[in-house]
Motif scaffolding. Structure first.
Motif, short mmCIF file in Angstrom:
data_model
loop_
_atom_site.label_atom_id
_atom_site.label_comp_id
_atom_site.label_asym_id
_atom_site.label_seq_id
_atom_site.Cartn_x
_atom_site.Cartn_y
_atom_site.Cartn_z
N ASP A 268 0.86 -1.18 0.00
CA ASP A 268 0.00 0.00 0.00
C ASP A 268 0.90 1.24 0.00
N ILE A 269 0.66 2.12 -0.96
CA ILE A 269 1.51 3.31 -1.10
C ILE A 269 0.81 4.53 -0.53
N LYS B 143 1.67 -9.83 -5.48
CA LYS B 143 1.96 -11.13 -4.86
C LYS B 143 2.54 -10.98 -3.46
N GLY B 144 2.70 -9.75 -3.00
CA GLY B 144 3.12 -9.52 -1.62
C GLY B 144 4.59 -9.79 -1.34
N MET C 171 3.31 -2.93 3.93
CA MET C 171 2.53 -4.14 3.61
C MET C 171 1.33 -4.18 4.57
N ILE C 172 0.15 -4.36 3.99
CA ILE C 172 -1.08 -4.32 4.78
C ILE C 172 -1.96 -5.52 4.38
N LYS D 145 -9.81 1.30 0.68
CA LYS D 145 -10.12 1.29 -0.75
C LYS D 145 -8.82 1.11 -1.52
N ALA D 146 -8.89 0.45 -2.66
CA ALA D 146 -7.67 0.21 -3.42
C ALA D 146 -7.98 0.12 -4.91
N ALA D 147 -6.90 0.14 -5.71
CA ALA D 147 -7.06 0.03 -7.16
C ALA D 147 -7.14 -1.44 -7.56
#
Lengths: 300, 107
Positions: free
Chosen positions: B6-7, B55-56, B75-76, B83-85
């Protein structure tokens, strides 16, 4: 193998998946894209089953972006991890039997020249260290001695990663692996020297922790292979599974290995330098102007 | 559940180095949007993650922390992202992309 194959058939546009539509409308075909534009255009590489954090995947991703004409390129591969990603791209991929990738590429490259004449059609072999230096060694070396005009890229992870960790010719001496518990007893093969002896026009080593360098090296190798002769790139692409590298430390390992044994080296034959300069406007090989003579102390 | 990158737009848009887009091993996973930072008043755009492709591996975290020295990526757990893309909601433009953010689990 042209821009004609990257388009919709009449009436089928609305049935195509989003990924395909993005590829046709915003892919790199017919345009010049660079690594600095990554994240802003649809890449030819799609989702693939390679391990999370694999440096080989990163290298393949960069290589696909660096191809000068992706719409006129065919990749050739063989058994090994790399083919899991190389085959998942919008670039035709030929899968040879284990080790015959340079033989297949020789025929392909000659056939394309007969069919298309001077129109550049690039053949790029991407195979692992086992496929290139062990099982495919004879065909690789012979294709170089014959000066076959295509690019050979070795994805060197220094192990047979796909089959559980056996040592390969490119494994370092003393390396202990799951299927080589006593440690390797021989030195790593010097494929770079062999490539030069066999007459390759361009030989380079590269590590994917420098994306712009990877791009530059691959572009040069593919362009030189169009007319001058065989080109060879040896890329360190660590196996984080067999060498137990935590995925978030893969680039740290790449940096360490680059400083230790994989420094960037580049050999360009005189003919290839002249070709790149005259045909594609490369300036880095032009003769540098002579330095002014050092002033003699005490003289005006 | 599993971890994804997550940025932080606030940190990323202040520098906008784009290094993570070049070092992610997965294609079209870390994308770049010119609008994402600007709509919040920043000078530049921001990188963002298409979480359905992530893929983390956390390679981007190392690159952002150690090469760019931005510390913008964490990393979350995917169900804890508000919310994310997602790939389906990303639109490509001439020189940038835009993403409509949605729930990463429900879509």
């Amino acid at each position: 193998m042209s821009l004609d194959y990257v388009k919709f058939s009449n009436g089928f546009e609305k049935f195509m998946p989003k990924e395909y539509r993005d590829m046709v409308e915003h892919g790199p075909f017919g345009k010049k894209v660079t690594v600095s534009q990554m994240g802003s255009f649809k890449e030819v590489l799609e989702e693939h089953p390679m391990c999370a954090g694999c440096a080989m995947t990163l290298f393949i991703r960069l290589a696909m972006i660096a191809f000068p004409n992706p719409e006129d390129t065919i990749t050739v591969g063989t058994a090994g991890c790399g083919r899991l990603a190389i085959s998942q791209a919008a670039i035709p991929f030929v899968y040879g039997n284990y080790g015959d990738q340079n033989g297949v590429a020789s025929g392909l490259s000659r056939g394309l020249r007969l069919r298309f004449g001077d129109k550049p059609k690039d053949v790029v072999v991407m195979a692992g260290d086992g496929g290139t230096a062990d099982i495919g060694f004879q065909q690789v070396l012979h294709s170089w001695f014959r000066k076959e005009r295509f690019t050979t890229i070795m994805l060197d992870n220094e192990v047979y990663g796909n089959t559980g960790g056996q040592e390969s010719g490119m494994t370092n001496r003393g390396a202990v692996l799951k299927m080589a518990p006593l440690g390797k007893k021989f030195e790593k093969m010097d494929m770079l020297q062999m490539a030069k002896v066999a007459g390759c026009a361009y030989v380079a080593t590269v590590v994917p922790n420098n994306p712009r360098r990877v791009e530059s090296v691959i572009k040069k190798a593919v362009l030189i292979a169009r007319e001058v002769g065989s080109t060879y790139i040896q890329a360190y692409t660590s196996c984080n599974i067999e060498y137990a590298i935590p995925t978030d430390k893969v680039m740290e390992d790449a940096k360490t290995v680059e400083n230790d044994r994989y420094q960037f080296t580049e050999y360009v034959s005189e003919e290839a330098k002249q070709y790149l300069t005259e045909r594609y406007g490369y300036k880095e090989f032009l003769a540098k102007p002579a330095a002014p003579a050092a002033a003699i102390p005490g003289k005006a | 559940m599993y971890l994804v990158a997550d940025i932080s737009v606030e940190i990323c848009a202040a520098k906008s180095c784009k290094l993570c887009t070049q070092y992610c091993p997965e294609a079209n996973t870390i994308q770049y949007s010119d609008e994402m930072g600007k709509e919040q008043g920043f000078k530049y755009g921001s990188a963002y993650v298409a979480v359905d492709r992530c893929k983390g591996c956390a390679q981007c975290v190392w690159v952002c922390d150690n090469m760019a020295k931005n510390n913008a990526i964490k990393m979350i757990m995917i169900d804890q992202l508000p919310k994310a893309a997602l790939t389906d909601n990303i639109t490509y433009g001439e020189k940038s992309t835009t993403a409509v953010l949605a729930s990463p689990v429900v879509g």
